[in-house]
Design an enzyme around this catalytic site. Structure first.
Site, PDB file in Angstrom:
ATOM      1  N   ARG A   1     -81.942   3.976  -0.624  1.00 19.54           N
ATOM      2  CA  ARG A   1     -83.073   3.486   0.093  1.00 19.54           C
ATOM      3  C   ARG A   1     -83.978   2.843  -0.817  1.00 19.54           C
ATOM      4  O   ARG A   1     -85.249   2.653  -0.987  1.00 19.54           O
ATOM      5  CB  ARG A   1     -83.873   4.562   0.931  1.00 19.54           C
ATOM      6  CG  ARG A   1     -83.111   5.021   2.165  1.00 19.54           C
ATOM      7  CD  ARG A   1     -83.469   4.360   3.243  1.00 19.54           C
ATOM      8  NE  ARG A   1     -82.538   4.830   4.401  1.00 19.54           N
ATOM      9  CZ  ARG A   1     -83.154   5.512   5.451  1.00 19.54           C
ATOM     10  NH1 ARG A   1     -84.528   5.668   5.477  1.00 19.54           N
ATOM     11  NH2 ARG A   1     -82.145   5.645   6.288  1.00 19.54           N
TER      12      ARG A   1
ATOM     13  N   ARG B   1     -89.431   1.153   3.228  1.00 19.41           N
ATOM     14  CA  ARG B   1     -91.130   0.713   3.531  1.00 19.41           C
ATOM     15  C   ARG B   1     -91.897   1.039   2.439  1.00 19.41           C
ATOM     16  O   ARG B   1     -93.356   0.852   2.532  1.00 19.41           O
ATOM     17  CB  ARG B   1     -91.425   1.565   4.772  1.00 19.41           C
ATOM     18  CG  ARG B   1     -90.844   1.166   6.179  1.00 19.41           C
ATOM     19  CD  ARG B   1     -91.040   1.995   7.142  1.00 19.41           C
ATOM     20  NE  ARG B   1     -89.990   3.336   6.930  1.00 19.41           N
ATOM     21  CZ  ARG B   1     -89.940   4.219   7.806  1.00 19.41           C
ATOM     22  NH1 ARG B   1     -90.767   4.224   8.875  1.00 19.41           N
ATOM     23  NH2 ARG B   1     -88.998   5.514   7.558  1.00 19.41           N
TER      24      ARG B   1
ATOM     25  N   ARG C   1     -91.170  -7.011   7.691  1.00 24.81           N
ATOM     26  CA  ARG C   1     -90.695  -6.208   8.616  1.00 24.81           C
ATOM     27  C   ARG C   1     -91.533  -6.452   9.805  1.00 24.81           C
ATOM     28  O   ARG C   1     -91.138  -6.513  10.856  1.00 24.81           O
ATOM     29  CB  ARG C   1     -90.402  -4.705   8.227  1.00 24.81           C
ATOM     30  CG  ARG C   1     -90.545  -3.765   9.342  1.00 24.81           C
ATOM     31  CD  ARG C   1     -89.149  -3.587   9.811  1.00 24.81           C
ATOM     32  NE  ARG C   1     -89.168  -2.266  10.482  1.00 24.81           N
ATOM     33  CZ  ARG C   1     -89.370  -2.194  11.759  1.00 24.81           C
ATOM     34  NH1 ARG C   1     -89.864  -3.333  12.568  1.00 24.81           N
ATOM     35  NH2 ARG C   1     -89.472  -1.145  12.418  1.00 24.81           N
TER      36      ARG C   1
ATOM     37  N   ASP D   1     -77.757  -0.527   8.523  1.00 29.44           N
ATOM     38  CA  ASP D   1     -77.992   0.851   8.686  1.00 29.44           C
ATOM     39  C   ASP D   1     -76.682   1.303   9.256  1.00 29.44           C
ATOM     40  O   ASP D   1     -75.756   0.570   9.853  1.00 29.44           O
ATOM     41  CB  ASP D   1     -79.090   1.198  10.048  1.00 29.44           C
ATOM     42  CG  ASP D   1     -79.714   2.543   9.879  1.00 29.44           C
ATOM     43  OD1 ASP D   1     -80.415   2.599   9.250  1.00 29.44           O
ATOM     44  OD2 ASP D   1     -79.255   3.151  10.857  1.00 29.44           O
TER      45      ASP D   1
ATOM     46  N   TYR E   1     -75.961  11.355  16.148  1.00 31.40           N
ATOM     47  CA  TYR E   1     -76.978  10.498  16.626  1.00 31.40           C
ATOM     48  C   TYR E   1     -76.512  10.186  17.830  1.00 31.40           C
ATOM     49  O   TYR E   1     -77.476  10.198  18.746  1.00 31.40           O
ATOM     50  CB  TYR E   1     -77.175   9.428  15.581  1.00 31.40           C
ATOM     51  CG  TYR E   1     -78.065   9.657  14.466  1.00 31.40           C
ATOM     52  CD1 TYR E   1     -79.413   9.663  14.407  1.00 31.40           C
ATOM     53  CD2 TYR E   1     -77.370   9.894  13.272  1.00 31.40           C
ATOM     54  CE1 TYR E   1     -80.268  10.026  13.283  1.00 31.40           C
ATOM     55  CE2 TYR E   1     -78.087  10.259  12.115  1.00 31.40           C
ATOM     56  CZ  TYR E   1     -79.522  10.222  12.004  1.00 31.40           C
ATOM     57  OH  TYR E   1     -80.126  10.516  10.833  1.00 31.40           O
TER      58      TYR E   1
HETATM   59  O1  1CP Z   1     -81.815   0.230   0.471  1.00 27.12           O
HETATM   60  C1  1CP Z   1     -80.863   0.934   1.091  1.00 27.12           C
HETATM   61  O2  1CP Z   1     -80.721   2.021   0.961  1.00 27.12           O
HETATM   62  C2  1CP Z   1     -80.288   0.329   2.490  1.00 27.12           C
HETATM   63  C3  1CP Z   1     -80.483   0.310   3.468  1.00 27.12           C
HETATM   64  C4  1CP Z   1     -80.309   1.707   4.340  1.00 27.12           C
HETATM   65  C5  1CP Z   1     -79.225   2.625   4.331  1.00 27.12           C
HETATM   66  C6  1CP Z   1     -78.354   2.879   3.260  1.00 27.12           C
HETATM   67  C7  1CP Z   1     -81.130   1.823   5.652  1.00 27.12           C
HETATM   68  C8  1CP Z   1     -82.366   0.853   6.052  1.00 27.12           C
HETATM   69  N1  1CP Z   1     -80.517   2.962   6.055  1.00 27.12           N
HETATM   70  C9  1CP Z   1     -79.354   3.508   5.449  1.00 27.12           C
HETATM   71  C10 1CP Z   1     -78.542   4.531   5.804  1.00 27.12           C
HETATM   72  C11 1CP Z   1     -79.055   5.567   6.843  1.00 27.12           C
HETATM   73  N2  1CP Z   1     -79.584   5.348   8.148  1.00 27.12           N
HETATM   74  C12 1CP Z   1     -78.596   6.765   6.800  1.00 27.12           C
HETATM   75  C13 1CP Z   1     -78.035   7.466   5.616  1.00 27.12           C
HETATM   76  C14 1CP Z   1     -78.932   7.883   4.584  1.00 27.12           C
HETATM   77  C15 1CP Z   1     -79.930   8.868   4.793  1.00 27.12           C
HETATM   78  O3  1CP Z   1     -79.559  10.138   4.938  1.00 27.12           O
HETATM   79  O4  1CP Z   1     -81.069   8.378   4.777  1.00 27.12           O
HETATM   80  C16 1CP Z   1     -79.253   7.456   7.989  1.00 27.12           C
HETATM   81  C17 1CP Z   1     -79.200   8.877   8.275  1.00 27.12           C
HETATM   82  C18 1CP Z   1     -79.647   6.520   8.631  1.00 27.12           C
HETATM   83  C19 1CP Z   1     -80.362   6.548  10.149  1.00 27.12           C
HETATM   84  C20 1CP Z   1     -81.782   6.126  10.039  1.00 27.12           C
HETATM   85  N3  1CP Z   1     -82.172   4.593  10.267  1.00 27.12           N
HETATM   86  C21 1CP Z   1     -82.836   6.840   9.763  1.00 27.12           C
HETATM   87  C22 1CP Z   1     -83.188   8.200   9.471  1.00 27.12           C
HETATM   88  C23 1CP Z   1     -83.539   9.237  10.551  1.00 27.12           C
HETATM   89  C24 1CP Z   1     -83.337  10.598  10.521  1.00 27.12           C
HETATM   90  O5  1CP Z   1     -82.572  11.015  11.134  1.00 27.12           O
HETATM   91  O6  1CP Z   1     -83.922  11.039   9.688  1.00 27.12           O
HETATM   92  C25 1CP Z   1     -84.067   5.885   9.872  1.00 27.12           C
HETATM   93  C26 1CP Z   1     -85.591   6.070   9.745  1.00 27.12           C
HETATM   94  C27 1CP Z   1     -83.273   4.647  10.008  1.00 27.12           C
HETATM   95  C28 1CP Z   1     -84.160   3.226  10.280  1.00 27.12           C
HETATM   96  C29 1CP Z   1     -84.035   2.629   8.872  1.00 27.12           C
HETATM   97  N4  1CP Z   1     -82.896   2.472   7.877  1.00 27.12           N
HETATM   98  C30 1CP Z   1     -83.372   1.677   6.879  1.00 27.12           C
HETATM   99  C31 1CP Z   1     -84.729   1.622   6.774  1.00 27.12           C
HETATM  100  C32 1CP Z   1     -85.348   0.922   5.623  1.00 27.12           C
HETATM  101  C33 1CP Z   1     -85.285   2.275   7.996  1.00 27.12           C
HETATM  102  C34 1CP Z   1     -86.525   2.267   8.356  1.00 27.12           C
HETATM  103  C35 1CP Z   1     -86.775   1.106   9.541  1.00 27.12           C
HETATM  104  C36 1CP Z   1     -88.503   0.686   9.738  1.00 27.12           C
HETATM  105  O7  1CP Z   1     -88.414  -0.324   8.567  1.00 27.12           O
HETATM  106  O8  1CP Z   1     -88.991   1.029  10.348  1.00 27.12           O
END
Ligand code: 1CP
Length: 348
Positions: A29, A33, A42, A79, A155
């Site tokens: 990540r 944000r 965004r 994602d 999910y």
């Molecule tokens: O920079 C990076 O790492 C690349 C981008 C990336 C990656 C690798 C994003 C962007 N998401 C992910 C993987 C991801 N997405 C995972 C595996 C890693 C982890 O465990 O965190 C998971 C579980 C998700 C699902 C997801 N998407 C969540 C988690 C929700 C939860 O259950 O806790 C969330 C919040 C998202 C949205 C998301 N994905 C990425 C971003 C920057 C965001 C935030 C969205 C926004 O801008 O509001």
């Protein structure tokens, strides 16, 4: 098998178990944000998925942390949930609740989803990889990724993130065939998704099994390890030279199952895994990536510095090692702390 002229960057070499005389670093990540330039883009982009499906915007966000910090790799901005979204299990991102998915319960609903030609629908992601690979300098690797079948299925069955994962755990016990049907379908399209990312220019790939840790031991091999192992086997049959990192978060001692797979190059360890244990039990077989507690990066200061140095002193021992966090960068993390951390890892 496809011969690739894969970039032998320090990160790629370290993932293949080589000692490269320095510690390569990237952060899960690293785009997101906590960066003001991400928040700005965004807010202009409408929805989060618009960002993922627009190859120019996705490239721009992928490059943001590279322009600020001394990192060894970019990870393509996307994602894990684009896969169910493209299959017809629609995803929305709520700022309060996180991802919300149209819930799937029955075999009939699973069979209605369209997992065929998913790579066609995900083509903007591969476009973004192509463009980012051109924009990125040769010394830096580009990482592609996907979620593991178990985590993505969680999910879909729960309809979003969950506290107790009761729906999917109950399904696994009461209707194992239904869950297996979904996992099998995901397995096939996830292997294709990783292969398409490598064909587009990804130099390494990571499989995120973020919720592997909720599985009871009796079902861990069948529901987490086996599907991942088969995905890796398929990817390796096409691209044997591309390193594969697996992140079975909170899997504890079950990390050893993954270390024995000949198709897995590296394991990303979460912050609950003692480095000494990983060095002794895993690092002879696979490269290790990890594992600073993201809260220490959030708080910064001396505690962060000491722990990062301790991790390096244990895991940087002439074997494959890549510095990373135990999980993703937390939203309120100060940008200066990331600068300090990258500098510190460079000095190791
Ligand atoms: O920079 C990076 O790492 C690349 C981008 C990336 C990656 C690798 C994003 C962007 N998401 C992910 C993987 C991801 N997405 C995972 C595996 C890693 C982890 O465990 O965190 C998971 C579980 C998700 C699902 C997801 N998407 C969540 C988690 C929700 C939860 O259950 O806790 C969330 C919040 C998202 C949205 C998301 N994905 C990425 C971003 C920057 C965001 C935030 C969205 C926004 O801008 O509001």
């Amino acid at each position: 098998m496809i011969e690739t002229e894969n970039l032998e960057t320090d990160l790629v070499l370290a993932l293949k178990g080589k000692s490269v005389g320095r510690v390569p670093v990237w952060l899960m990540r690293q785009a997101g944000r906590y960066l003001p330039e991400y928040r700005e883009l965004r807010s202009r982009s409408g929805s989060f998925l618009n960002l993922c499906y627009d190859s120019n915007l996705a490239m721009e966000v992928t490059m943001q942390p590279i322009q600020r910090f001394d990192l060894d790799a970019a990870i393509i901005f996307s994602d894990i949930l684009v896969v169910p979204d493209a299959a017809g299990c629609k995803v929305k991102f709520s700022p309060e609740k996180g991802p919300i998915l149209s819930q799937i319960r029955t075999a009939e609903e699973i069979n209605k989803l369209d997992f065929e030609n998913l790579t066609g629908r995900l083509s903007p992601i591969y476009e973004a990889i192509k463009k980012t690979r051109v924009a990125l300098s040769k010394e830096k690797a580009l990482i592609g990724f996907c979620g593991a079948p178990w985590t993505i299925a969680s999910y879909m069955i729960e309809g979003g993130t969950s506290r107790d994962f009761l729906k999917i755990r109950k399904l696994a016990v009461e209707e194992p065939r239904t869950l297996e049907l979904l996992l099998k379908k995901l397995e096939g399209c996830l292997a294709s998704h990783l292969i398409a990312q490598i064909s587009a220019g990804a130099n390494a790939v990571q499989i995120f099994d973020s919720w592997a840790g909720v599985l009871a031991d009796g079902s861990f091999k069948h529901l987490s390890f086996d599907p991942i192992h088969r995905i890796c086997k398929k990817v390796k049959s096409m691209y044997p030279e591309i390193p594969i990192i697996v992140f079975p978060r909170l899997a504890g001692t079950r990390y050893t199952q993954f270390s024995k797979s000949k198709y897995i190059d590296a394991l990303s360890i979460d912050q609950t895994i003692p480095c000494e244990w990983a060095a002794k039990n895993l690092q002879d077989k696979v490269a290790i990536q990890g594992n600073l507690d993201p809260v220490l990066l959030l708080s910064g200061g001396d505690k962060m510095v000491k722990e990062a140095q301790r991790i390096c002193s244990i895991l940087n021992q002439n074997k494959g090692f890549v510095f990373n966090l135990g999980h993703g960068v937390i939203k309120d993390t100060p940008v200066e702390n990331v600068v300090t951390l990258c500098k510190l890892v460079r000095e190791q």
